[in-house]
Scaffold this motif. Structure first.
Motif, PDB file in Angstrom:
ATOM      1  N   VAL A  91     -26.977  23.832 -10.218  1.00  0.00           N
ATOM      2  CA  VAL A  91     -25.765  23.027 -10.365  1.00  0.00           C
ATOM      3  C   VAL A  91     -25.610  22.142  -9.121  1.00  0.00           C
ATOM      4  O   VAL A  91     -25.731  22.623  -7.992  1.00  0.00           O
ATOM      5  CB  VAL A  91     -24.520  23.934 -10.523  1.00  0.00           C
ATOM      6  N   ARG A  92     -25.351  20.861  -9.344  1.00  0.00           N
ATOM      7  CA  ARG A  92     -25.127  19.924  -8.237  1.00  0.00           C
ATOM      8  C   ARG A  92     -23.649  19.927  -7.890  1.00  0.00           C
ATOM      9  O   ARG A  92     -22.798  19.951  -8.794  1.00  0.00           O
ATOM     10  CB  ARG A  92     -25.553  18.533  -8.680  1.00  0.00           C
ATOM     11  N   VAL A  93     -23.328  19.908  -6.604  1.00  0.00           N
ATOM     12  CA  VAL A  93     -21.935  19.904  -6.144  1.00  0.00           C
ATOM     13  C   VAL A  93     -21.730  18.756  -5.146  1.00  0.00           C
ATOM     14  O   VAL A  93     -22.693  18.261  -4.567  1.00  0.00           O
ATOM     15  CB  VAL A  93     -21.556  21.255  -5.480  1.00  0.00           C
ATOM     16  N   PRO A  94     -20.471  18.328  -4.951  1.00  0.00           N
ATOM     17  CA  PRO A  94     -20.206  17.211  -4.050  1.00  0.00           C
ATOM     18  C   PRO A  94     -20.207  17.602  -2.572  1.00  0.00           C
ATOM     19  O   PRO A  94     -19.183  17.563  -1.895  1.00  0.00           O
ATOM     20  CB  PRO A  94     -18.841  16.695  -4.501  1.00  0.00           C
ATOM     21  N   VAL A  95     -21.390  17.999  -2.117  1.00  0.00           N
ATOM     22  CA  VAL A  95     -21.658  18.343  -0.719  1.00  0.00           C
ATOM     23  C   VAL A  95     -22.789  17.412  -0.286  1.00  0.00           C
ATOM     24  O   VAL A  95     -23.704  17.169  -1.069  1.00  0.00           O
ATOM     25  CB  VAL A  95     -22.084  19.820  -0.613  1.00  0.00           C
ATOM     26  N   VAL A  96     -22.743  16.888   0.932  1.00  0.00           N
ATOM     27  CA  VAL A  96     -23.773  15.931   1.354  1.00  0.00           C
ATOM     28  C   VAL A  96     -25.101  16.650   1.576  1.00  0.00           C
ATOM     29  O   VAL A  96     -26.113  16.330   0.946  1.00  0.00           O
ATOM     30  CB  VAL A  96     -23.343  15.148   2.614  1.00  0.00           C
ATOM     31  N   THR A  97     -25.096  17.611   2.484  1.00  0.00           N
ATOM     32  CA  THR A  97     -26.332  18.308   2.836  1.00  0.00           C
ATOM     33  C   THR A  97     -26.027  19.778   3.070  1.00  0.00           C
ATOM     34  O   THR A  97     -25.000  20.096   3.688  1.00  0.00           O
ATOM     35  CB  THR A  97     -26.975  17.687   4.095  1.00  0.00           C
ATOM     36  N   THR A  98     -26.884  20.636   2.651  1.00  0.00           N
ATOM     37  CA  THR A  98     -26.892  22.104   2.700  1.00  0.00           C
ATOM     38  C   THR A  98     -26.645  22.675   1.310  1.00  0.00           C
ATOM     39  O   THR A  98     -25.593  22.488   0.710  1.00  0.00           O
ATOM     40  CB  THR A  98     -25.879  22.702   3.696  1.00  0.00           C
ATOM     41  N   HIS A  99     -27.690  23.306   0.814  1.00  0.00           N
ATOM     42  CA  HIS A  99     -27.597  24.008  -0.467  1.00  0.00           C
ATOM     43  C   HIS A  99     -26.993  25.394  -0.245  1.00  0.00           C
ATOM     44  O   HIS A  99     -27.228  26.030   0.791  1.00  0.00           O
ATOM     45  CB  HIS A  99     -28.988  24.206  -1.084  1.00  0.00           C
ATOM     46  N   SER A 100     -26.259  25.867  -1.245  1.00  0.00           N
ATOM     47  CA  SER A 100     -25.757  27.237  -1.254  1.00  0.00           C
ATOM     48  C   SER A 100     -26.228  27.908  -2.542  1.00  0.00           C
ATOM     49  O   SER A 100     -26.397  27.247  -3.564  1.00  0.00           O
ATOM     50  CB  SER A 100     -24.226  27.257  -1.229  1.00  0.00           C
ATOM     51  N   LEU A 101     -26.423  29.229  -2.468  1.00  0.00           N
ATOM     52  CA  LEU A 101     -26.822  29.979  -3.659  1.00  0.00           C
ATOM     53  C   LEU A 101     -26.044  31.285  -3.708  1.00  0.00           C
ATOM     54  O   LEU A 101     -25.834  31.923  -2.673  1.00  0.00           O
ATOM     55  CB  LEU A 101     -28.317  30.343  -3.617  1.00  0.00           C
TER      56      LEU A 101
END
Lengths: 350, 350
Positions: free
Chosen positions: A248-258
Motif C-alpha cells: 500500500v502506498r501512503v503519503p510519506v516522502v521517504t521511509t517505508h514502514s511495514l
C-alpha cells in the motif's frame, strides 16, 4: 581486489543515485577513482562526491574500462542490457533493478543476513533486494537465526520516493492542492482537485492510501507483493516459506514502514526477541509505547538502520510476533545496501 | 414500538453527531420527535435535522422523558454515567462508546451480521462496535457464513477523524505547515516544523504514519488493537478466534482502510469469495486491478457501504484470502450503524 579499486556508479543522477553519492562521501573511503555514469543526456553534468566535483560520463562499453565494481541504479531494462557489458569489461556488477534478483546464478545479498552468498556469482552480478524487502529483512534475519521462521504476513506503508523523483513530485504537487482546504470529506473530492495527472500512482496519494505498487501479476497480485515474497525466501534460504504481502502506498516522502506478523517454529519470548533486536547489527529497537516510543517514518528518514517497534507476542499464538518496522527506502532500502555489498566485494582477497 | 417513536441524539454536536443528523435526514423517516441533547455549553444551539432547525437540550435526567430510543455519541465516561439514566427513564440506549461493548449483558450489533442479537438486552443497552471493527466486519461476516473463519491478521490505515474534530484539525494544521516545502527527507524535519502540538496523536501525522491508536494495554498492545480482536470475536460468535491486529494512523481525513489476511476452515475459491462479496448486503466489490479498480479512502469517503478490493487467495495457503477493505469511519463506522440499530429496535413489535 586491488588496494584502491575503481568504482563506477551507473545512474548517478537519479533519486537513489544522489543518495548513493552522499553515502559514498560519508563512509570509509576505500575507493580509488569513483566514476559517475548516466544516460547521454546527463553526460557533462558535474556531481559532488567525496567533496569533489566529478563529471558524468555517458553510458557506453568504454565507460567501464578499468572499473572493478559497478553499481547499477537504473531501470530494469537498462540493467538487463548493460550489466553483462560491464561484466565483460571486467567489473563486478551490483545491480539494484529487478532484472537479476531472482536469477539462481545471481546472489541476492543483505550483508547483515547472507554476506557469505556474495562470493558465488557465476554471472559476475550481485543483486540488491527491493526496498520493501530491505525494510524488514535485517530484523527478520536476526529473529530467524534464533527462532526459525515458519510464516509471514506483511502489510506495507510505502513512501512515494519508492517511485523515484516523479513520485515525490506528485505528492508535493498534490499536497499543495489539498492543504488549506476542507477536502477529504466527500466522495471523489480529492480526485477532482488533483485532476487526472496522478503521477506514477494510479490514484491521488495526498489525503489517501493506494493499495497498489508495481505491475499486475497473475491472480490479482502486484509485482511488488510477489517480489517481497520471492526475495524474502531467497535471502533467508527458505524456498517454501509462506509469505502473504499487501503493498500500500501512503503519503510519506521517504521511509517505508511495514507491519509484520511472523510465526516461528516454536514458542517465542518477547524479551528474547527484544534482546536480539537490540543487539542485531543494523537494527535499532525503538519500543516503549508507555513513553511514546515507536518508530515513525518522520523520525527514521535519513538514517541508516532498520528501526523496530511495537514488538508483541501474538495474543492467540505463542509462536508468533507482531512488529512495526521502518527503514529509509533510499538508504538501507537501496543505496546503502548497494554500497555495503560493494565494500564486501572490495574486501575480497585478490 | 409506537407508530412514530421519539428518538434522542446525545452528543449531537460532535463529529459523529453531525454525520448522524445528516444520515437521519437522508434515511426513511420513521421517527416522531428527534430530540438533540448535548453538554450544557451547547444547549440552545440549533442544528438542522430532516430539513428543520432543532434546538439542543442540555443533558439531564428529564431530557430523556418520553424518549423511546436514545443514541449516545459521547465519551466513554459520559456514556457509562448517563446510559443507565436514559434506560431508567424508559429509553432503549444505542451506545457508540467503548463503555458497554464487551459487557456480556449488552449485545454488540452489526445489522448485516448479527441483527438477531439486538432483542436480548438485559440492561436496555445495545452497543455499536468500534469504527475499525466496523470497517471489515460486514465483509468478514459474509465470508465467515460461507467458509467458516479460523484466523485473522489485520493491519489498519486509520483516518484522523477517528480521533474526532481535533484529529482533523491537527492534520489540516500540519498539512498547511508541510505543503510547499521540501520537508520529509531529513530525520525529524517534519517534527520540528510541526512543533510540540501534535493534537490527539503522539507524533506528527502529516507526511507520516503513526503505529499507535488508543491507550496502552498489557504487553505493549494498544486499546484499539485489543478492541478490534475482542469485538470481532463477540460479533461473529467466535470467542476463541485468533486475531492479530496492528493499528496505524495515516494522513487521511475520513475513511479507514484495513488489510486482512483471513484463514478459513478449508480451501476457499477466489471466485466464490468474490461472488459472496458482490452480493452481500452493505458490501461493494471493487476489484479489477487491470482496470485500476480497487477501493481507496478518497473514493469511499461519504458513502455507506464497506468497499472490498484486492481479493486474492494466499499463494501458500489455499484456505486463506487477502483483502483490502475501506469504510467511512464516521458513517458505517459510527453514525450509520447506530441509526441502523435504532431502526431495528423501532421495528420491534410493541
Amino acid at each position: 581486489m586491488t588496494a584502491k579499486p575503481t568504482l563506477a556508479v551507473v545512474g548517478a543522477t537519479g533519486a537513489v543515485g544522489a543518495v548513493l553519492l552522499q553515502i559514498l562521501s560519508q563512509r570509509a573511503d576505500i575507493w580509488g577513482e569513483i566514476r559517475l555514469i548516466a544516460s547521454p543526456r546527463s553526460a557533462g553534468r558535474k556531481l559532488a562526491v567525496r567533496g569533489a566535483e566529478v563529471e558524468v560520463t555517458a553510458l557506453s562499453e568504454d565507460a567501464f574500462a578499468g572499473v572493478d565494481v559497478a553499481l547499477f541504479e537504473v531501470p530494469d531494462e537498462v540493467a538487463a542490457a548493460w550489466a553483462p557489458v560491464a561484466v565483460a569489461r571486467g567489473a563486478v556488477v551490483v545491480d539494484n533493478s529487478a532484472a537479476f534478483r531472482l536469477d539462481p546464478d545471481v546472489p541476492l545479498v543483505v550483508p547483515e543476513v547472507n554476506a557469505h552468498t556474495v562470493r558465488t556469482r557465476p554471472r559476475g552480478i550481485v543483486a540488491n533486494p527491493h526496498c520493501t524487502t530491505l525494510t524488514m529483512i535485517v530484523a527478520l534475519g536476526a529473529l530467524h537465526a534464533e527462532f526459525g521462521l515458519r510464516e509471514l504476513v506483511v502489510s506495507s506503508y510505502q513512501a512515494v520516493s519508492g517511485a523515484g523523483r516523479a513520485g515525490v513530485a506528485a505528492l508535493r504537487a498534490q499536497l499543495s492542492l489539498v492543504a488549506g482546504t476542507e477536502l477529504g470529506t466527500g466522495p471523489g473530492d480529492v480526485r477532482r482537485a488533483v485532476g487526472d495527472d496522478t503521477g506514477p500512482f494510479p490514484e491521488p496519494v495526498a489525503l489517501n492510501v493506494v493499495p497498489w505498487a508495481g505491475s499486475l501479476r497473475e491472480d490479482g497480485w502486484s509485482s511488488e507483493e510477489m517480489t517481497v515474497r520471492d526475495e524474502t525466501r531467497k535471502i533467508l534460504g527458505l524456498p517454501r516459506l509462506p509469505v502473504a504481502v499487501t503493498c500500500v502506498r501512503v503519503p510519506v516522502v521517504t521511509t517505508h514502514s511495514l507491519t509484520v506478523h511472523a510465526r516461528f517454529q516454536g514458542e517465542v519470548s518477547v524479551d528474547g526477541a527484544r534482546e536480539i533486536l537490540a543487539t542485531a547489527p543494523g537494527v535499532v529497537l525503538c519500543d516503549d509505547p508507555a513513553a511514546g516510543e515507536f518508530p515513525t517514518p518522520a523520525d527514521v528518514v535519513g538514517t541508516d538502520p532498520t528501526w523496530v517497534g511495537r514488538v508483541r507476542r501474538a495474543l492467540d499464538d505463542p509462536a508468533a510476533l507482531e512488529l512495526f518496522v521502518c527503514g529509509d527506502n533510499l538508504r538501507k532500502g537501496a543505496a546503502l545496501n548497494t554500497a555495503q555489498i560493494a565494500e564486501l566485494i572490495a574486501a575480497e582477497p585478490a
